[in-house]
Design a protein around this motif. Structure first.
Motif, PDB file in Angstrom:
ATOM      1  N   VAL A   6       1.535   6.567  -6.982  1.00  0.00           N
ATOM      2  CA  VAL A   6       0.428   7.460  -7.365  1.00  0.00           C
ATOM      3  C   VAL A   6       0.818   8.913  -7.118  1.00  0.00           C
ATOM      4  O   VAL A   6       0.572   9.791  -7.951  1.00  0.00           O
ATOM      5  CB  VAL A   6      -0.864   7.084  -6.615  1.00  0.00           C
ATOM      6  CG1 VAL A   6      -1.934   8.159  -6.775  1.00  0.00           C
ATOM      7  CG2 VAL A   6      -1.389   5.754  -7.110  1.00  0.00           C
ATOM      8  N   GLY A   7       1.457   9.176  -5.992  1.00  0.00           N
ATOM      9  CA  GLY A   7       1.903  10.539  -5.696  1.00  0.00           C
ATOM     10  C   GLY A   7       2.940  11.027  -6.683  1.00  0.00           C
ATOM     11  O   GLY A   7       2.897  12.173  -7.135  1.00  0.00           O
ATOM     12  N   GLY A  66       4.312  14.435 -11.038  1.00  0.00           N
ATOM     13  CA  GLY A  66       4.991  14.482 -12.329  1.00  0.00           C
ATOM     14  C   GLY A  66       4.112  14.978 -13.466  1.00  0.00           C
ATOM     15  O   GLY A  66       4.609  15.540 -14.449  1.00  0.00           O
ATOM     16  N   SER A  67       2.803  14.772 -13.359  1.00  0.00           N
ATOM     17  CA  SER A  67       1.902  15.231 -14.417  1.00  0.00           C
ATOM     18  C   SER A  67       1.416  16.660 -14.194  1.00  0.00           C
ATOM     19  O   SER A  67       0.738  17.224 -15.059  1.00  0.00           O
ATOM     20  CB  SER A  67       0.704  14.292 -14.547  1.00  0.00           C
ATOM     21  OG  SER A  67      -0.058  14.319 -13.364  1.00  0.00           O
ATOM     22  N   ALA A  68       1.744  17.262 -13.070  1.00  0.00           N
ATOM     23  CA  ALA A  68       1.283  18.617 -12.764  1.00  0.00           C
ATOM     24  C   ALA A  68       1.708  19.650 -13.808  1.00  0.00           C
ATOM     25  O   ALA A  68       0.893  20.503 -14.184  1.00  0.00           O
ATOM     26  CB  ALA A  68       1.748  19.030 -11.376  1.00  0.00           C
ATOM     27  N   LEU A 122       0.833  -1.200   0.000  1.00  0.00           N
ATOM     28  CA  LEU A 122       0.000   0.000   0.000  1.00  0.00           C
ATOM     29  C   LEU A 122       0.868   1.250   0.000  1.00  0.00           C
ATOM     30  O   LEU A 122       0.572   2.225  -0.696  1.00  0.00           O
ATOM     31  CB  LEU A 122      -0.932  -0.004   1.207  1.00  0.00           C
ATOM     32  CG  LEU A 122      -1.850   1.201   1.343  1.00  0.00           C
ATOM     33  CD1 LEU A 122      -2.788   1.282   0.147  1.00  0.00           C
ATOM     34  CD2 LEU A 122      -2.632   1.108   2.634  1.00  0.00           C
ATOM     35  N   SER A 123       1.943   1.217   0.751  1.00  0.00           N
ATOM     36  CA  SER A 123       2.854   2.364   0.797  1.00  0.00           C
ATOM     37  C   SER A 123       3.494   2.606  -0.561  1.00  0.00           C
ATOM     38  O   SER A 123       3.604   3.748  -1.012  1.00  0.00           O
ATOM     39  CB  SER A 123       3.946   2.143   1.840  1.00  0.00           C
ATOM     40  OG  SER A 123       3.391   1.976   3.103  1.00  0.00           O
TER      41      SER A 123
END
Length: 85
Positions: free
Chosen positions: A15-16, A21-23, A8-9
């Motif tokens: 995901v973070g 990176g897509s910002a 999960l980590s």
């Protein structure tokens, strides 16, 4: 040794990283100026951060960061501010 819950980590980390990176793509597509987009990115994150913080829903005992951790936290904040600038 692999700790329990590390899957999960790792998923949250990936995901973070993909989100951050897509910002720049979304900043470029935005009709606002980049500084206004950065302001609204932080403004919209405040409710989530509030719920996550110790004063919000997820209350945990407060622990002071060790000196090495404090330096890393300051560096992370400076690099993030530089990224937004």
């Amino acid at each position: 040794m692999v700790e329990r819950g590390s899957g999960l980590s790792l998923t949250a980390l990936l995901v973070g990283a993909l989100t951050v990176g897509s910002a720049p793509i979304f900043v470029r597509l935005s009709e606002l100026e980049p500084s206004a987009t950065a302001f609204y990115r932080l403004l919209l994150a405040l409710p989530v951060l509030f719920l996550w913080s110790e004063t919000g829903v997820a209350r945990r005992p407060r622990r002071r960061p060790r000196p090495g951790e404090a330096v890393l936290l300051v560096l992370a904040g400076l690099f993030f501010a530089g990224d937004l600038a």
